[in-house]
Design a protein around this motif. Structure first.
Motif, PDB file in Angstrom:
ATOM      1  N   VAL A 252      21.670  18.346  42.764  1.00  0.00           N
ATOM      2  CA  VAL A 252      21.068  17.371  43.669  1.00  0.00           C
ATOM      3  C   VAL A 252      22.101  16.946  44.707  1.00  0.00           C
ATOM      4  O   VAL A 252      23.146  16.381  44.373  1.00  0.00           O
ATOM      5  CB  VAL A 252      20.542  16.140  42.908  1.00  0.00           C
ATOM      6  CG1 VAL A 252      19.901  15.153  43.878  1.00  0.00           C
ATOM      7  CG2 VAL A 252      19.536  16.568  41.841  1.00  0.00           C
ATOM      8  N   ILE A 253      21.797  17.238  45.975  1.00  0.00           N
ATOM      9  CA  ILE A 253      22.720  16.930  47.067  1.00  0.00           C
ATOM     10  C   ILE A 253      22.550  15.501  47.560  1.00  0.00           C
ATOM     11  O   ILE A 253      23.528  14.779  47.776  1.00  0.00           O
ATOM     12  CB  ILE A 253      22.485  17.907  48.247  1.00  0.00           C
ATOM     13  CG1 ILE A 253      22.765  19.342  47.799  1.00  0.00           C
ATOM     14  CG2 ILE A 253      23.344  17.534  49.447  1.00  0.00           C
ATOM     15  CD1 ILE A 253      22.376  20.373  48.841  1.00  0.00           C
ATOM     16  N   ARG A 254      21.306  15.099  47.737  1.00  0.00           N
ATOM     17  CA  ARG A 254      21.035  13.789  48.347  1.00  0.00           C
ATOM     18  C   ARG A 254      19.739  13.223  47.791  1.00  0.00           C
ATOM     19  O   ARG A 254      18.837  13.970  47.416  1.00  0.00           O
ATOM     20  CB  ARG A 254      20.918  13.952  49.871  1.00  0.00           C
ATOM     21  CG  ARG A 254      20.703  12.652  50.646  1.00  0.00           C
ATOM     22  CD  ARG A 254      20.352  12.937  52.095  1.00  0.00           C
ATOM     23  NE  ARG A 254      19.102  13.695  52.219  1.00  0.00           N
ATOM     24  CZ  ARG A 254      17.893  13.126  52.163  1.00  0.00           C
ATOM     25  NH1 ARG A 254      17.769  11.840  51.961  1.00  0.00           N
ATOM     26  NH2 ARG A 254      16.810  13.881  52.281  1.00  0.00           N
ATOM     27  N   GLY A 255      19.652  11.886  47.774  1.00  0.00           N
ATOM     28  CA  GLY A 255      18.421  11.225  47.375  1.00  0.00           C
ATOM     29  C   GLY A 255      18.249  11.162  45.871  1.00  0.00           C
ATOM     30  O   GLY A 255      19.177  11.352  45.082  1.00  0.00           O
ATOM     31  N   SER A 256      17.013  10.921  45.469  1.00  0.00           N
ATOM     32  CA  SER A 256      16.688  10.821  44.046  1.00  0.00           C
ATOM     33  C   SER A 256      15.209  11.141  43.862  1.00  0.00           C
ATOM     34  O   SER A 256      14.442  11.207  44.823  1.00  0.00           O
ATOM     35  CB  SER A 256      16.991   9.411  43.511  1.00  0.00           C
ATOM     36  OG  SER A 256      16.216   8.441  44.204  1.00  0.00           O
ATOM     37  N   GLY A 257      14.822  11.349  42.621  1.00  0.00           N
ATOM     38  CA  GLY A 257      13.426  11.672  42.355  1.00  0.00           C
ATOM     39  C   GLY A 257      13.143  11.788  40.875  1.00  0.00           C
ATOM     40  O   GLY A 257      14.038  11.682  40.025  1.00  0.00           O
ATOM     41  N   HIS A 258      11.877  12.006  40.580  1.00  0.00           N
ATOM     42  CA  HIS A 258      11.374  12.078  39.214  1.00  0.00           C
ATOM     43  C   HIS A 258      11.112  13.551  38.890  1.00  0.00           C
ATOM     44  O   HIS A 258      10.459  14.254  39.669  1.00  0.00           O
ATOM     45  CB  HIS A 258      10.082  11.263  39.114  1.00  0.00           C
ATOM     46  CG  HIS A 258       9.560  11.118  37.729  1.00  0.00           C
ATOM     47  ND1 HIS A 258       8.257  10.760  37.454  1.00  0.00           N
ATOM     48  CD2 HIS A 258      10.151  11.289  36.515  1.00  0.00           C
ATOM     49  CE1 HIS A 258       8.075  10.724  36.150  1.00  0.00           C
ATOM     50  NE2 HIS A 258       9.212  11.040  35.561  1.00  0.00           N
ATOM     51  N   VAL A 259      11.627  14.017  37.754  1.00  0.00           N
ATOM     52  CA  VAL A 259      11.490  15.423  37.355  1.00  0.00           C
ATOM     53  C   VAL A 259      10.876  15.511  35.966  1.00  0.00           C
ATOM     54  O   VAL A 259      11.266  14.766  35.059  1.00  0.00           O
ATOM     55  CB  VAL A 259      12.856  16.150  37.355  1.00  0.00           C
ATOM     56  CG1 VAL A 259      12.693  17.594  36.885  1.00  0.00           C
ATOM     57  CG2 VAL A 259      13.483  16.119  38.735  1.00  0.00           C
ATOM     58  N   PHE A 286       9.989  28.150  31.804  1.00  0.00           N
ATOM     59  CA  PHE A 286       9.565  26.754  31.694  1.00  0.00           C
ATOM     60  C   PHE A 286       9.063  26.276  33.057  1.00  0.00           C
ATOM     61  O   PHE A 286       9.518  26.738  34.103  1.00  0.00           O
ATOM     62  CB  PHE A 286      10.710  25.870  31.220  1.00  0.00           C
ATOM     63  CG  PHE A 286      10.948  25.929  29.736  1.00  0.00           C
ATOM     64  CD1 PHE A 286      10.802  27.109  29.019  1.00  0.00           C
ATOM     65  CD2 PHE A 286      11.345  24.798  29.039  1.00  0.00           C
ATOM     66  CE1 PHE A 286      11.038  27.165  27.652  1.00  0.00           C
ATOM     67  CE2 PHE A 286      11.581  24.835  27.669  1.00  0.00           C
ATOM     68  CZ  PHE A 286      11.421  26.028  26.976  1.00  0.00           C
ATOM     69  N   ILE A 287       8.125  25.332  33.043  1.00  0.00           N
ATOM     70  CA  ILE A 287       7.509  24.830  34.274  1.00  0.00           C
ATOM     71  C   ILE A 287       8.201  23.542  34.683  1.00  0.00           C
ATOM     72  O   ILE A 287       8.415  22.647  33.858  1.00  0.00           O
ATOM     73  CB  ILE A 287       5.998  24.586  34.075  1.00  0.00           C
ATOM     74  CG1 ILE A 287       5.290  25.884  33.658  1.00  0.00           C
ATOM     75  CG2 ILE A 287       5.368  24.058  35.343  1.00  0.00           C
ATOM     76  CD1 ILE A 287       5.153  26.059  32.166  1.00  0.00           C
ATOM     77  N   VAL A 288       8.537  23.436  35.976  1.00  0.00           N
ATOM     78  CA  VAL A 288       9.212  22.254  36.482  1.00  0.00           C
ATOM     79  C   VAL A 288       8.470  21.719  37.695  1.00  0.00           C
ATOM     80  O   VAL A 288       7.902  22.482  38.484  1.00  0.00           O
ATOM     81  CB  VAL A 288      10.691  22.555  36.839  1.00  0.00           C
ATOM     82  CG1 VAL A 288      10.784  23.637  37.907  1.00  0.00           C
ATOM     83  CG2 VAL A 288      11.414  21.293  37.293  1.00  0.00           C
ATOM     84  N   SER A 289       8.456  20.406  37.833  1.00  0.00           N
ATOM     85  CA  SER A 289       7.876  19.758  39.004  1.00  0.00           C
ATOM     86  C   SER A 289       8.706  18.534  39.344  1.00  0.00           C
ATOM     87  O   SER A 289       9.304  17.908  38.457  1.00  0.00           O
ATOM     88  CB  SER A 289       6.425  19.356  38.746  1.00  0.00           C
ATOM     89  OG  SER A 289       5.837  18.820  39.923  1.00  0.00           O
ATOM     90  N   LYS A 290       8.769  18.215  40.656  1.00  0.00           N
ATOM     91  CA  LYS A 290       9.588  17.094  41.118  1.00  0.00           C
ATOM     92  C   LYS A 290       8.788  16.240  42.092  1.00  0.00           C
ATOM     93  O   LYS A 290       8.007  16.771  42.890  1.00  0.00           O
ATOM     94  CB  LYS A 290      10.849  17.603  41.819  1.00  0.00           C
ATOM     95  CG  LYS A 290      11.654  18.644  41.042  1.00  0.00           C
ATOM     96  CD  LYS A 290      12.802  19.169  41.873  1.00  0.00           C
ATOM     97  CE  LYS A 290      13.536  20.301  41.169  1.00  0.00           C
ATOM     98  NZ  LYS A 290      12.797  21.584  41.197  1.00  0.00           N
ATOM     99  N   ILE A 291       9.009  14.921  42.042  1.00  0.00           N
ATOM    100  CA  ILE A 291       8.453  13.981  43.009  1.00  0.00           C
ATOM    101  C   ILE A 291       9.616  13.171  43.571  1.00  0.00           C
ATOM    102  O   ILE A 291      10.370  12.546  42.812  1.00  0.00           O
ATOM    103  CB  ILE A 291       7.406  13.049  42.381  1.00  0.00           C
ATOM    104  CG1 ILE A 291       6.218  13.861  41.859  1.00  0.00           C
ATOM    105  CG2 ILE A 291       6.927  12.020  43.401  1.00  0.00           C
ATOM    106  CD1 ILE A 291       5.161  13.020  41.155  1.00  0.00           C
ATOM    107  N   ALA A 292       9.762  13.194  44.888  1.00  0.00           N
ATOM    108  CA  ALA A 292      10.867  12.486  45.522  1.00  0.00           C
ATOM    109  C   ALA A 292      10.626  10.983  45.550  1.00  0.00           C
ATOM    110  O   ALA A 292       9.478  10.523  45.621  1.00  0.00           O
ATOM    111  CB  ALA A 292      11.068  13.009  46.944  1.00  0.00           C
ATOM    112  N   ASP A 293      11.715  10.223  45.514  1.00  0.00           N
ATOM    113  CA  ASP A 293      11.631   8.788  45.740  1.00  0.00           C
ATOM    114  C   ASP A 293      11.485   8.528  47.246  1.00  0.00           C
ATOM    115  O   ASP A 293      11.385   9.462  48.043  1.00  0.00           O
ATOM    116  CB  ASP A 293      12.880   8.090  45.192  1.00  0.00           C
ATOM    117  CG  ASP A 293      12.906   8.073  43.672  1.00  0.00           C
ATOM    118  OD1 ASP A 293      11.822   8.199  43.060  1.00  0.00           O
ATOM    119  OD2 ASP A 293      14.010   7.944  43.086  1.00  0.00           O
ATOM    120  N   ASN A 294      11.511   7.266  47.623  1.00  0.00           N
ATOM    121  CA  ASN A 294      11.249   6.898  49.022  1.00  0.00           C
ATOM    122  C   ASN A 294      12.152   7.600  50.032  1.00  0.00           C
ATOM    123  O   ASN A 294      11.716   7.962  51.130  1.00  0.00           O
ATOM    124  CB  ASN A 294      11.395   5.384  49.195  1.00  0.00           C
ATOM    125  CG  ASN A 294      10.312   4.611  48.458  1.00  0.00           C
ATOM    126  OD1 ASN A 294       9.240   5.148  48.171  1.00  0.00           O
ATOM    127  ND2 ASN A 294      10.587   3.355  48.144  1.00  0.00           N
TER     128      ASN A 294
END
Length: 357
Positions: A252-259, A286-294
């Motif tokens: 992760v380079i920048r920001g944050s999120g939910h994985v 394995f299946i992966v998904s991400k949702i970014a924060d603001n």
């Protein structure tokens, strides 16, 4: 699968006033050893020089921050390639490559290294062999051997080998001159992911640049592909998996999120918030998904195959779109009306989904 998949930060291995070298350890991130993957990070202060070394692993280097100069000697080459590097540069480093790194700017230069340890001395760890410095390989040879190898008098050989008292990273004096970079030396070795044509560009969704054998030929020699992904604020990356038996290694380079990561038998094996500086590995299939924060989420990742292929489980390119209505109805045990509602969604979006209105 009983293994810790949670993201981890690296630990400092060594350093000086010229900078520091960090690495992720298999003892803290077990997937490194299981997947035969190495991960480390170099941070150089102004005038910091990472002394010439080669590694037991092939890698991709990615410039996370700053700018500077890198020297690269390919196997059997008679002259080094000297390239200017800056944020967004990805550099392919096959086996046997000798490199040095230098920061002549005020901003800290940070370079990430991701690669395979299939042929390394230790699974999940890079081992570097330094050509110079107090831990350089010639400090262990006898004066007789060094003198014979370099055709020097023994007192000259002894003085030369012992003259560099620093180890790994040193700080040069102001005004020290190193070779000037050449633009032609970048060809086929480096690609700036910030400036390269986008492979995916979705408004309010995200953007992707994929490194493969077409835009960075040396990727074929290192044995894996890579990508830079920028996910916009509150956007979602479609659930998906690598369908060619590859591991996904994400920094992760920048920001944050939910994985969330889902494994065999429909089990959610990881759910966490990721932040800048952390690294995690998704097991094969394995299946992966991400949702970014603001503020969005940006990451650089390698996939342990040169030309990776992904299957997505939502969006226009979803596997579900290819299945017949009858199979969907039977598989979900739903009416035709529910199946039509399901397949009527996400007909335009692919891979990235903008935030809900």
């Amino acid at each position: 699968m009983e293994i810790d998949l949670l993201p981890k930060l690296p630990s400092k291995l060594y350093g000086s006033d010229g900078g520091s070298y960090f690495a992720w350890s298999p003892s803290e991130l077990p997937m490194l050893e299981r997947g035969n993957i190495g991960a480390s990070k170099l941070a150089l202060e102004k005038n910091g020089l990472a002394l010439p070394r080669y590694s037991d692993s092939s890698k991709v280097a990615y410039v996370v921050q700053g700018s500077g100069t890198a020297g690269i000697v390919l196997p059997e080459a008679e002259k080094e390639k000297v390239i200017a590097i800056k944020k967004g540069d990805a550099i392919a480093l096959p086996f046997g490559v000798v490199t040095w790194w230098y920061n002549n700017e005020d901003t800290e230069l940070v370079v990430l290294f991701l690669g395979t340890t299939l042929k390394a001395h230790k699974a999940g760890e890079f081992t570097d062999f330094f050509l110079t410095g107090s831990n350089g390989i010639f400090t262990a040879f006898s004066t007789e051997f060094v003198a014979r190898a370099w055709d020097l008098e023994q007192d000259q050989a002894k003085a030369l080998v012992a003259s560099q008292t620093g180890s790994g990273i040193v700080k040069l004096k102001d005004g020290t001159t190193l070779p000037a970079p050449k633009q032609a030396d970048r060809d086929g070795i480096a690609l700036n992911c910030e400036e390269a044509p986008l492979d995916v560009d979705i408004i309010q969704g995200g953007r992707v640049v994929v490194l493969n054998t077409q835009n960075l030929p040396l990727v074929g020699e290192v044995g894996f592909g890579a990508d830079l992904v920028k996910l916009d604020g509150n956007a979602m990356c479609s659930p998906g998996f690598s369908c060619d038996s590859a591991y996904q290694v994400t920094y992760v380079i920048r920001g944050s999120g939910h994985v969330q990561v889902v494994g065999a038998n429909g089990e959610r094996v990881m759910e966490t918030t990721v932040k800048a500086g952390s690294l995690f590995i998704v097991p094969r299939f394995f299946i992966v998904s991400k949702i970014a924060d603001n503020d969005g989420l940006e990451w650089f990742s390698i996939v342990t195959t040169p030309n990776p292929i992904f299957s997505h489980l939502a969006g226009r390119t979803s596997v579900w779109k290819a299945l017949s209505p009858e199979v969907l109805q039977a598989s979900f045990n739903v009416t035709p009306e529910v199946e039509k509602l399901f397949t009527s969604k996400r007909t335009a979006d692919a891979i990235f989904f903008p935030p809900p209105n």
